[in-house]
Design an enzyme around this catalytic site. Structure first.
Site, PDB file in Angstrom:
ATOM      1  N   ARG A 290      -3.688  10.429   3.415  1.00  0.00           N
ATOM      2  CA  ARG A 290      -2.433  10.998   3.867  1.00  0.00           C
ATOM      3  C   ARG A 290      -1.521  11.250   2.651  1.00  0.00           C
ATOM      4  O   ARG A 290      -0.901  12.290   2.487  1.00  0.00           O
ATOM      5  CB  ARG A 290      -1.785   9.981   4.812  1.00  0.00           C
ATOM      6  CG  ARG A 290      -0.526  10.430   5.412  1.00  0.00           C
ATOM      7  CD  ARG A 290      -0.782  11.111   6.728  1.00  0.00           C
ATOM      8  NE  ARG A 290       0.261  12.062   6.982  1.00  0.00           N
ATOM      9  CZ  ARG A 290       0.042  13.280   7.423  1.00  0.00           C
ATOM     10  NH1 ARG A 290      -1.164  13.701   7.668  1.00  0.00           N
ATOM     11  NH2 ARG A 290       1.051  14.088   7.635  1.00  0.00           N
TER      12      ARG A 290
ATOM     13  N   ASP B 123       4.527   0.661  11.890  1.00  0.00           N
ATOM     14  CA  ASP B 123       3.227   0.169  11.436  1.00  0.00           C
ATOM     15  C   ASP B 123       2.906  -1.220  11.995  1.00  0.00           C
ATOM     16  O   ASP B 123       1.769  -1.678  11.905  1.00  0.00           O
ATOM     17  CB  ASP B 123       3.174   0.134   9.899  1.00  0.00           C
ATOM     18  CG  ASP B 123       3.260   1.539   9.315  1.00  0.00           C
ATOM     19  OD1 ASP B 123       2.985   2.507  10.046  1.00  0.00           O
ATOM     20  OD2 ASP B 123       3.622   1.666   8.130  1.00  0.00           O
TER      21      ASP B 123
ATOM     22  N   LYS C 184       0.832  -1.212   0.000  1.00  0.00           N
ATOM     23  CA  LYS C 184       0.000   0.000   0.000  1.00  0.00           C
ATOM     24  C   LYS C 184       0.862   1.257   0.000  1.00  0.00           C
ATOM     25  O   LYS C 184       0.645   2.171  -0.792  1.00  0.00           O
ATOM     26  CB  LYS C 184      -0.898  -0.015   1.233  1.00  0.00           C
ATOM     27  CG  LYS C 184      -1.538   1.316   1.533  1.00  0.00           C
ATOM     28  CD  LYS C 184      -2.004   1.389   2.981  1.00  0.00           C
ATOM     29  CE  LYS C 184      -2.075   2.772   3.497  1.00  0.00           C
ATOM     30  NZ  LYS C 184      -1.189   3.168   4.539  1.00  0.00           N
ATOM     31  N   ASN C 185       1.864   1.300   0.876  1.00  0.00           N
ATOM     32  CA  ASN C 185       2.627   2.546   0.992  1.00  0.00           C
ATOM     33  C   ASN C 185       3.561   2.789  -0.187  1.00  0.00           C
ATOM     34  O   ASN C 185       4.057   3.894  -0.361  1.00  0.00           O
ATOM     35  CB  ASN C 185       3.380   2.591   2.337  1.00  0.00           C
ATOM     36  CG  ASN C 185       2.424   2.869   3.491  1.00  0.00           C
ATOM     37  OD1 ASN C 185       1.271   3.254   3.272  1.00  0.00           O
ATOM     38  ND2 ASN C 185       2.882   2.654   4.711  1.00  0.00           N
TER      39      ASN C 185
ATOM     40  N   CYS D 130      -4.857   8.498   8.328  1.00  0.00           N
ATOM     41  CA  CYS D 130      -4.884   8.011   9.710  1.00  0.00           C
ATOM     42  C   CYS D 130      -4.265   9.063  10.625  1.00  0.00           C
ATOM     43  O   CYS D 130      -3.052   9.271  10.630  1.00  0.00           O
ATOM     44  CB  CYS D 130      -4.104   6.701   9.826  1.00  0.00           C
ATOM     45  SG  CYS D 130      -5.012   5.280   9.203  1.00  0.00           S
TER      46      CYS D 130
ATOM     47  N   ILE E 126       9.027   6.533  16.413  1.00  0.00           N
ATOM     48  CA  ILE E 126       8.636   7.313  15.230  1.00  0.00           C
ATOM     49  C   ILE E 126       7.471   8.215  15.602  1.00  0.00           C
ATOM     50  O   ILE E 126       7.509   9.417  15.359  1.00  0.00           O
ATOM     51  CB  ILE E 126       8.208   6.387  14.056  1.00  0.00           C
ATOM     52  CG1 ILE E 126       9.249   5.309  13.785  1.00  0.00           C
ATOM     53  CG2 ILE E 126       7.912   7.204  12.800  1.00  0.00           C
ATOM     54  CD1 ILE E 126      10.578   5.806  13.321  1.00  0.00           C
TER      55      ILE E 126
ATOM     56  N   ARG F 269       0.801  14.968  12.297  1.00  0.00           N
ATOM     57  CA  ARG F 269       1.857  14.481  11.398  1.00  0.00           C
ATOM     58  C   ARG F 269       2.276  15.635  10.493  1.00  0.00           C
ATOM     59  O   ARG F 269       1.733  15.823   9.402  1.00  0.00           O
ATOM     60  CB  ARG F 269       1.345  13.269  10.603  1.00  0.00           C
ATOM     61  CG  ARG F 269       1.035  12.090  11.518  1.00  0.00           C
ATOM     62  CD  ARG F 269       0.274  10.994  10.815  1.00  0.00           C
ATOM     63  NE  ARG F 269       1.075  10.256   9.864  1.00  0.00           N
ATOM     64  CZ  ARG F 269       0.579   9.338   9.038  1.00  0.00           C
ATOM     65  NH1 ARG F 269      -0.703   9.071   9.046  1.00  0.00           N
ATOM     66  NH2 ARG F 269       1.363   8.705   8.202  1.00  0.00           N
ATOM     67  N   PRO F 270       3.270  16.435  10.943  1.00  0.00           N
ATOM     68  CA  PRO F 270       3.672  17.614  10.177  1.00  0.00           C
ATOM     69  C   PRO F 270       4.299  17.246   8.833  1.00  0.00           C
ATOM     70  O   PRO F 270       4.786  16.127   8.647  1.00  0.00           O
ATOM     71  CB  PRO F 270       4.713  18.288  11.081  1.00  0.00           C
ATOM     72  CG  PRO F 270       5.167  17.245  12.035  1.00  0.00           C
ATOM     73  CD  PRO F 270       4.068  16.237  12.160  1.00  0.00           C
ATOM     74  N   ILE F 271       4.286  18.217   7.894  1.00  0.00           N
ATOM     75  CA  ILE F 271       4.944  17.987   6.593  1.00  0.00           C
ATOM     76  C   ILE F 271       5.973  19.096   6.319  1.00  0.00           C
ATOM     77  O   ILE F 271       6.275  19.410   5.176  1.00  0.00           O
ATOM     78  CB  ILE F 271       3.923  17.862   5.430  1.00  0.00           C
ATOM     79  CG1 ILE F 271       2.996  19.091   5.361  1.00  0.00           C
ATOM     80  CG2 ILE F 271       3.108  16.601   5.532  1.00  0.00           C
ATOM     81  CD1 ILE F 271       2.254  19.191   4.035  1.00  0.00           C
ATOM     82  N   ASP F 272       6.508  19.654   7.418  1.00  0.00           N
ATOM     83  CA  ASP F 272       7.470  20.758   7.261  1.00  0.00           C
ATOM     84  C   ASP F 272       8.689  20.355   6.431  1.00  0.00           C
ATOM     85  O   ASP F 272       9.227  21.165   5.669  1.00  0.00           O
ATOM     86  CB  ASP F 272       7.904  21.259   8.649  1.00  0.00           C
ATOM     87  CG  ASP F 272       8.479  20.152   9.501  1.00  0.00           C
ATOM     88  OD1 ASP F 272       7.750  19.165   9.756  1.00  0.00           O
ATOM     89  OD2 ASP F 272       9.653  20.235   9.904  1.00  0.00           O
ATOM     90  N   GLN F 273       9.129  19.103   6.541  1.00  0.00           N
ATOM     91  CA  GLN F 273      10.331  18.686   5.803  1.00  0.00           C
ATOM     92  C   GLN F 273      10.061  18.583   4.295  1.00  0.00           C
ATOM     93  O   GLN F 273      10.948  18.820   3.487  1.00  0.00           O
ATOM     94  CB  GLN F 273      10.861  17.341   6.332  1.00  0.00           C
ATOM     95  CG  GLN F 273      11.305  17.389   7.785  1.00  0.00           C
ATOM     96  CD  GLN F 273      12.377  18.439   8.031  1.00  0.00           C
ATOM     97  OE1 GLN F 273      13.429  18.435   7.394  1.00  0.00           O
ATOM     98  NE2 GLN F 273      12.105  19.349   8.952  1.00  0.00           N
TER      99      GLN F 273
ATOM    100  N   ARG G 190      -8.365   0.330   4.450  1.00  0.00           N
ATOM    101  CA  ARG G 190      -7.350   1.142   3.761  1.00  0.00           C
ATOM    102  C   ARG G 190      -6.094   0.337   3.460  1.00  0.00           C
ATOM    103  O   ARG G 190      -5.353   0.688   2.547  1.00  0.00           O
ATOM    104  CB  ARG G 190      -6.891   2.310   4.649  1.00  0.00           C
ATOM    105  CG  ARG G 190      -7.960   3.187   5.162  1.00  0.00           C
ATOM    106  CD  ARG G 190      -7.293   4.234   6.002  1.00  0.00           C
ATOM    107  NE  ARG G 190      -6.769   5.204   5.086  1.00  0.00           N
ATOM    108  CZ  ARG G 190      -7.143   6.473   5.068  1.00  0.00           C
ATOM    109  NH1 ARG G 190      -7.981   6.907   5.972  1.00  0.00           N
ATOM    110  NH2 ARG G 190      -6.667   7.292   4.196  1.00  0.00           N
TER     111      ARG G 190
END
Ligand code: EPU
Length: 419
Positions: free
Chosen positions: A93, A305, A22-23, A117, A327, A122-126, A398
């Site tokens: 996501r 996970d 999936k990922n 989820c 994590i 869950r930041p996305i600054d990077q 999912r």
């Protein structure tokens, strides 16, 4: 709305084939819009997230066809970077990969902040830092990220946190940038190698995927290709854990055993019999398991996970086990639900302390994908003759295709009912 009904007590027995990851799939689908022509993705899992992604691409005027059940054909030759502030992008996501892919292909993107989820912020600054380093203008307007660049230019980007999403997103944006991009402190997960393999088959020049330094030499154009998605190591791990938890005897097939090493080592340490073959792993459960300490870390460490599913197995071990998540500090929404089933668990910071005990059937709620998997495993271990009722099945759908069919094939009594 449906709920999952699980009757415990049957050891899982038999053979199961694992589908594509999936990922990986939800990164490869947006990656394929970087190509001017048709990209064929084989070993595509049958998951709600994949269907939603296909719908999102259609909103961008991308043709998406499914000629076979496990294949998706993407043709983005007439792509239009229409703004996507709301709707489907908010359900996933991984819709954040459209930022890198659209920026790379069209030089602009408007994407609503991703959903998915939400077990913790869950930041996305990077990701955004990477796009800016490549020369993009990045703005947040009314909950959407607006990105624009006349010409992306290669840059050296050091990630402050090792992030799977940021590593992939920067690779997507940099593949068509002018010059060379270097990602330092990159994530090393197998899904990153899978994305780099697809991009390289499309004509990209990416070296070092799977190590902490990835070098991307930008090219002018990407072509079509055919690619087979790697097996889902998390799905495989979930079935391995379920087999051990029910003291069963299961061959988990069509996998890459090397991807499972951290889990395999822990299972062996607990006393599970594990036999690795070329493309499969045979799990034979034991009457008694030893307690262990588990730390979820970046790859090749134990996968976060699998932290929730593993917690369910640890309730079946003798003595006191611990599991820490390095994590996500608060990915523990499964714990109160497991406690409803009689689990003896104490949370201290990012560590769950689990005292082995028999679980009983109960009515519980899945609040995210892997928490849901943990509850299914817990339900399978119960021996009180009752039924565990799990709501929130849409989360489980999912990431686990044909879950009921697979578990039934392995001898479990599992079915869906309307809520
Ligand atoms: N992080 C930041 N800033 C960023 C990005 C990440 O602080 O810009 C932090 C996160 O908050 C987290 C850590 O860095 O503490 C790692 O996050 P990462 O970016 O690696 O996670 P992700 O890419 O958003 C993917 C998977 C997750 C999986 C993680 C870790 C997808 C769509 N999701 O998320 O999968 O847990 O990597 O391996 O690929 C799941 O399948 O159930 C799932 C949640």
């Amino acid at each position: 709305m449906e709920k999952l009904m699980v009757a415990g007590g049957n050891p899982l027995k038999g053979r199961i084939k694992i589908s594509g990851a999936k990922n990986s799939a939800i990164a490869l689908i947006p990656a394929s819009i970087l190509s001017q022509s048709e990209v064929i993705l084989d070993n595509m899992p049958t998951l709600s997230d994949v269907n939603i992604y296909a719908e999102i691409l259609q909103e961008l005027n991308v043709q998406v066809n499914q000629k076979k059940k496990d294949q998706l054909v993407v043709n983005a030759s007439n792509i239009r970077a229409v703004p996507l502030p709301n709707g489907n992008v908010r359900k996933l996501r991984a819709s954040y990969y459209l930022m890198g892919a659209l920026l790379g292909r069209c030089g602009e993107a408007v994407i609503g902040l991703p959903g998915g989820c939400n077990f913790e912020p869950r930041p996305i600054d990077q990701h955004l830092k990477g796009f800016q380093a490549l020369g993009a203008e990045v703005e947040t307007v009314n909950g959407s990220i607006h990105l624009k660049a006349k010409q992306l230019r290669g840059a050296r980007i050091y990630l402050d946190v090792v992030s799977v999403g940021a590593t992939i997103n920067i690779m997507l944006a940099a593949a068509l940038a002018e010059g060379t991009t270097i990602i330092e402190n990159a994530a090393k997960e197998p899904e990153i190698i899978d994305v780099a393999t697809l991009l390289n088959s499309m004509g990209a020049k990416i070296k070092g995927a799977g190590t902490e330094m990835i070098r991307i030499q930008g090219v002018k154009e990407l072509n079509g290709c055919r690619h087979s998605i790697i097996p889902d190591r998390i799905q495989a791990g979930t079935y391995m854990i379920a087999a051990a938890a029910t003291k069963g005897d299961v061959v988990v097939d069509q996998i890459i055993p090397k991807h499972m090493e951290a889990l395999t080592a822990k299972l062996i340490e607990m006393g599970v019999h594990v036999k690795e073959m070329d493309e499969s792993i045979h799990i034979v459960g034991n009457e008694h398991y030893d307690h262990v300490d588990v730390k979820a870390l970046v790859y090749p460490g134990f996968a976060t996970d699998l932290q929730s599913p593993m917690t369910s197995l640890l309730t079946q071990a003798n003595g006191v086990s611990t599991i820490s998540d390095y994590i996500y500090s608060s990915r523990f929404k499964h714990i109160p639900e497991l406690m409803r089933m009689g689990a003896k668990v104490k949370l201290e910071g990012r560590t769950a302390i689990i005292e082995g005990s028999a679980l009983q059937s109960a009515k519980v709620k899945a609040t995210d994908l892997r928490a849901g998997a943990a509850l299914v495993i817990a339900g399978l271990t119960t021996v009180d003759g009752g039924i565990t009722e799990i709501t929130g099945v849409e989360f489980i759908d999912r990431g686990y295709d044909f879950l009921v069919d697979h578990l039934t094939m392995l001898g479990a009594e599992v079915w869906r009912e309307k809520v």
